[in-house]
Scaffold this motif. Structure first.
Motif, mmCIF file in Angstrom:
data_model
loop_
_atom_site.group_PDB
_atom_site.id
_atom_site.type_symbol
_atom_site.label_atom_id
_atom_site.label_comp_id
_atom_site.label_asym_id
_atom_site.label_seq_id
_atom_site.Cartn_x
_atom_site.Cartn_y
_atom_site.Cartn_z
ATOM 1 N N THR A 54 -5.358 15.205 34.279
ATOM 2 C CA THR A 54 -4.920 13.737 33.989
ATOM 3 C C THR A 54 -5.411 13.332 32.393
ATOM 4 O O THR A 54 -4.594 12.751 31.762
ATOM 5 N N ASN A 58 -2.053 10.957 30.567
ATOM 6 C CA ASN A 58 -2.931 9.923 30.747
ATOM 7 C C ASN A 58 -2.910 9.334 31.902
ATOM 8 O O ASN A 58 -1.586 7.627 32.369
ATOM 9 N N LYS A 59 -3.295 9.842 33.033
ATOM 10 C CA LYS A 59 -3.605 9.513 34.170
ATOM 11 C C LYS A 59 -4.490 9.590 34.745
ATOM 12 O O LYS A 59 -5.322 10.098 34.041
ATOM 13 N N LYS A 60 -4.672 8.528 35.668
ATOM 14 C CA LYS A 60 -6.075 8.032 36.093
ATOM 15 C C LYS A 60 -6.573 8.387 37.782
ATOM 16 O O LYS A 60 -5.885 7.951 38.412
ATOM 17 N N ILE A 61 -7.026 9.765 37.522
ATOM 18 C CA ILE A 61 -6.924 10.562 39.041
ATOM 19 C C ILE A 61 -8.180 11.056 39.027
ATOM 20 O O ILE A 61 -8.280 11.603 38.656
ATOM 21 N N VAL A 92 -1.392 17.289 40.015
ATOM 22 C CA VAL A 92 -1.473 15.410 39.114
ATOM 23 C C VAL A 92 -0.129 15.416 38.539
ATOM 24 O O VAL A 92 -0.269 14.093 38.433
ATOM 25 N N SER A 95 1.007 13.293 41.502
ATOM 26 C CA SER A 95 0.807 12.230 42.021
ATOM 27 C C SER A 95 0.824 10.981 41.870
ATOM 28 O O SER A 95 1.092 10.704 40.676
ATOM 29 N N ASP A 96 0.334 10.249 42.709
ATOM 30 C CA ASP A 96 1.192 9.284 42.315
ATOM 31 C C ASP A 96 -0.146 7.904 43.217
ATOM 32 O O ASP A 96 0.038 6.722 43.344
ATOM 33 N N GLY A 151 3.140 6.089 35.720
ATOM 34 C CA GLY A 151 2.139 6.151 35.155
ATOM 35 C C GLY A 151 2.245 5.589 33.515
ATOM 36 O O GLY A 151 1.191 6.898 32.623
ATOM 37 N N ILE A 152 3.421 6.054 33.494
ATOM 38 C CA ILE A 152 3.353 6.316 31.789
ATOM 39 C C ILE A 152 4.175 5.196 31.064
ATOM 40 O O ILE A 152 5.179 4.462 31.723
#
Length: 174
Positions: A54, A58-61, A92, A95-96, A151-152
């Motif tokens: 993550t 740069n994702k929020k999981i 990851v 994942s959304d 998420g980008i």
């Protein structure tokens, strides 16, 4: 530090490993059982790999739902820790939401059981971007655009599309 999954003494006897090299590296031996024999380590490793990927993407999981974690703990993990890392990295990427749900392990491992091959991370990314673009009708920017869904930033998405050879947005229009 050296690591192997082979019995080096048997390899020496078979003539596939040099005896003098064995004695150079054989100072301290640490036996680590395969991950399938230490299932209690799976949740800790899953959390570690989720945090690692993550941050990289740069994702929020926040984690994995309970059913998915049970599925991961019970999976045979023939590729050991490296396979678990690949499964979590793919989850990851795909994942959304804030929680990873419903990992399909045969897909996550490249359908090795049915196709006996694995997809590269680049091909998985390409397929995922194409699927999201199709869902949003080819829209890249804005609240309902692919960039938000992935998420980008939109500029990052355009750059990835260029690198992956995704060009014609008209084909995604409804």
């Amino acid at each position: 530090v050296c690591a192997t999954n082979r019995d080096l003494l048997a390899e020496i006897e078979a003539g596939r490993f040099r005896e003098e090299l064995y004695y150079r590296i054989h100072v301290v031996t640490v036996q680590i059982p395969p991950l399938r024999e230490r299932r209690e380590d799976v949740p800790l490793l899953v959390r570690y790999f989720i945090e690692k990927y993550t941050q990289r993407m740069n994702k929020k999981i926040e984690g994995v739902d309970k059913k998915t974690m049970e599925q991961l703990v019970m999976y045979a993990l023939p590729g050991n820790v490296r396979e678990l890392a690949a499964v979590i990295e793919r989850a990851v990427i795909l994942s959304d939401g804030p929680t990873v749900k419903g990992i399909h392990l045969d897909e996550a491992t490249g359908n090795r059981i049915s196709k006996n091959r694995s997809l590269s991370l680049e091909e998985i990314e390409r397929r995922h971007i194409l699927a999201v673009l199709k869902e949003v009708g080819g829209v890249i920017e804005g609240a309902g655009g692919a960039a938000v869904r992935l998420g980008i930033n939109a500029s990052t998405l355009r750059s990835r599309m260029k690198k992956l050879g995704i060009r014609r947005l008209q084909e995604f229009a409804n």
